[in-house]
Design an enzyme around this catalytic site. Structure first.
Site, PDB file in Angstrom:
ATOM      1  N   CYS B  34     -23.490  83.268  24.204  1.00 28.89           N
ATOM      2  CA  CYS B  34     -24.879  83.634  24.497  1.00 28.89           C
ATOM      3  C   CYS B  34     -25.111  83.808  25.994  1.00 28.89           C
ATOM      4  CB  CYS B  34     -25.844  82.575  23.988  1.00 28.89           C
ATOM      5  SG  CYS B  34     -25.694  82.291  22.239  1.00 28.89           S
ATOM      6  N   CYS B 103     -34.207  80.098  29.254  1.00 36.28           N
ATOM      7  CA  CYS B 103     -33.276  79.301  30.063  1.00 36.28           C
ATOM      8  C   CYS B 103     -33.842  77.916  30.331  1.00 36.28           C
ATOM      9  CB  CYS B 103     -32.997  79.976  31.397  1.00 36.28           C
ATOM     10  SG  CYS B 103     -32.218  81.574  31.240  1.00 36.28           S
TER      11      CYS B 103
END
Lengths: 383, 131
Positions: B34, B103
């Site tokens: 990812c 994130c």
């Protein structure tokens, strides 16, 4: 600042800007009007057409100006599909095309066309045997890019064109990345249609062209006025087209010299990277590759993190990392050439151009190994 | 896309970067497939996080959020550390571009994972001592 992202865009050559400038205010006529001021603009467009025809090695009446490479690709694909819908609904392209082709094909799939995405080998070269076997009676168009923007691999366009045309099918190529970097003759390559963009060859953004070989029937994509011999409506971007003409003229006279110089710089960079950074994979074909492009994956380091650090050192480069594209998908090109999943987010692309120097290359070779080392120290994937 | 000065600051000078060899708790989240992997180490004494370190493979936002997280966590009790969310991390950074919001979630879950590891080890120790 060191700019090494010429595959993304290039600065306008000063001579191009000079030639364009009068057309914004003084020589502002609409080329479709009848008076002297307008005829002046018309003549300027035709001069530009002549200059581009020289670069592409075709006749002037085979060139149609567009708003750029994306419009040219959309036009070639959508209008071919529409015009030939009674012959068939099968289109063949490659799995590493620019999104201007790829997303247009996906759109065509949504409206009832069938698209085959040709596989490529580990260097990114289209599998010609699969292509041969895939052309059917209802295939109406094959579109394969001349050179890839990310890894620089150059396709055997002549060979592909021969196969496609022997089956009586139209062949389009997105030639945006080759134009101005290396000689590309549409006549010699035997293509039916080819897309071009101006801002990749030291000209302005927002202007490009579609080459349509005489004898190919392609319906218009934009409808309206009778510009471009009734094939592409809309008042011409006169200044942009003049810029495209000048950029093409400069390319004709200077390309060979620039290409040799840029190739030497790129090779110096590639060698330096191989010597100074352990555990990298260089992507693209070793020889059949654009002379300016260097793309590689750096183990255990993420692409955007490298780009941001390069930027802090005043160096502009690019990456196929998902994190730089605004989407969360990594590069479809790197996936297609079989880069391991764990390396897909770790690519860097340096694409050089005519303003780069040996000093630039050496500065990059000073900065990059330190950046990689710093990020590897931080990386849980680096042992 | 535009990062704040604060993001660049943490990118240039990441705080608490590295490993803790004898960590009391460790958490790894994300996946290289990812594009980001984050590892958080904590050293706990008397229920207080005395030391914390991170290792991150990821983009600028992933590195900056890991770095900020370690600053927020250091010196806090386990209970207070557990209350830290991705919103706190984003606030310190003065915002993140919309595509980068995920994130910051990684940093929060990295910490949660390290604390869970610490608690698990505590339970095991207690069981062992209890015989």
């Amino acid at each position: 600042m060191i700019y090494m992202d010429y595959n993304a865009t290039t600065p306008c050559d000063k001579r191009v800007v000079e030639e364009m400038t009068p057309f914004f205010s003084g020589r502002f006529g609409n080329p479709s009007s009848i008076y002297t001021l307008a005829r002046d603009a018309y003549k300027a467009i035709e001069q530009a057409r002549g200059r581009l025809a020289k670069l592409l090695d075709c006749n002037t009446n085979e060139i149609f100006f567009t708003s750029g490479g994306t419009e040219a690709d959309n036009w070639a694909l959508v209008s071919s599909a529409f015009g030939l819908r009674n012959k068939g609904k099968h289109i063949i392209t490659s799995s590493i095309e620019h999104h201007a082709v790829l997303h247009t094909c996906q759109f065509l799939e949504k409206v009832g066309y069938e698209v085959l995405y040709l596989p490529v080998d580990k260097y990114g070269v289209v599998d010609v045997d699969v292509l041969k076997q895939s052309i059917r009676n209802d295939t109406i168009l094959v579109s394969v890019m001349a050179a890839n923007n990310e890894i620089g691999t150059i396709q055997p366009i002549r060979e592909i064109a021969d196969i496609v045309k022997s089956k009586g099918v139209y062949f389009h190529t997105d030639a945006v990345q080759v134009t101005g970097k290396t000689p590309f003759s549409v006549k010699e390559m035997g293509v039916d249609m080819a897309s071009f963009s101006c801002h990749k060859l030291y000209g302005p953004k927002g202007v490009g062209a579609l080459y349509v070989r005489k004898g190919v029937t392609l319906p218009p994509f934009l409808h309206g006025g009778g510009q471009e011999r009734r094939k592409r409506a809309g008042t011409e971007n006169v200044a942009g087209i003049v810029g495209l003409g000048k950029a093409a003229e400069i390319a004709v006279s200077e390309m060979a010299e620039e290409e040799a110089k840029i190739r030497a710089l790129r090779d110096r960079l590639e060698q330096g990277v191989r010597e100074n950074i352990p555990e990298i994979i260089v992507n693209g074909h070793p020889e059949q590759r654009l002379s300016n492009t260097l793309n590689f994956c750096v183990k255990a380091v993420e692409g955007e993190a490298m780009l941001l650090h390069l930027d802090l050192d005043g160096i502009c480069a690019s990456s196929g990392s998902a994190c730089t594209s605004g989407s969360l998908e990594p590069s479809h090109v790197l996936i297609a050439i079989g880069i391991p999943e764990i390396m897909l987010h770790s690519s860097l692309r340096f694409s050089l151009g005519k303003h780069n120097t040996e000093g630039d290359v050496d500065r990059v070779l000073e900065a990059l190994p330190n950046i990689v080392e710093k990020l590897r120290r931080m990386s849980p994937l680096w042992q | 896309m535009d990062y704040t000065e604060k993001v660049y600051d943490h990118l240039k000078n990441p705080r608490n970067m590295g490993k803790i060899e004898d960590a009391d708790g460790e958490g790894t989240v994300g996946s290289p497939v990812c594009g980001d992997v984050m590892k958080i180490y904590i050293k706990v004494k008397d229920n207080i996080i005395e030391d914390v370190k991170f290792e991150t493979f990821g983009c600028g936002a992933a590195i900056a959020t890991s770095s900020v997280l370690t600053e927020l966590v250091k010196g806090k009790t386990i209970e207070d550390a557990e209350k830290i969310t991705n919103k706190d991390v984003i606030a310190v950074l003065g915002g993140l571009p919309p595509v980068k919001m995920h994130c910051s979630v990684l940093a929060e879950s990295g910490l949660k994972s390290a604390i869970a590891d610490y608690k698990g080890k505590q339970d095991n120790d207690r069981k062992r001592q209890g015989g």
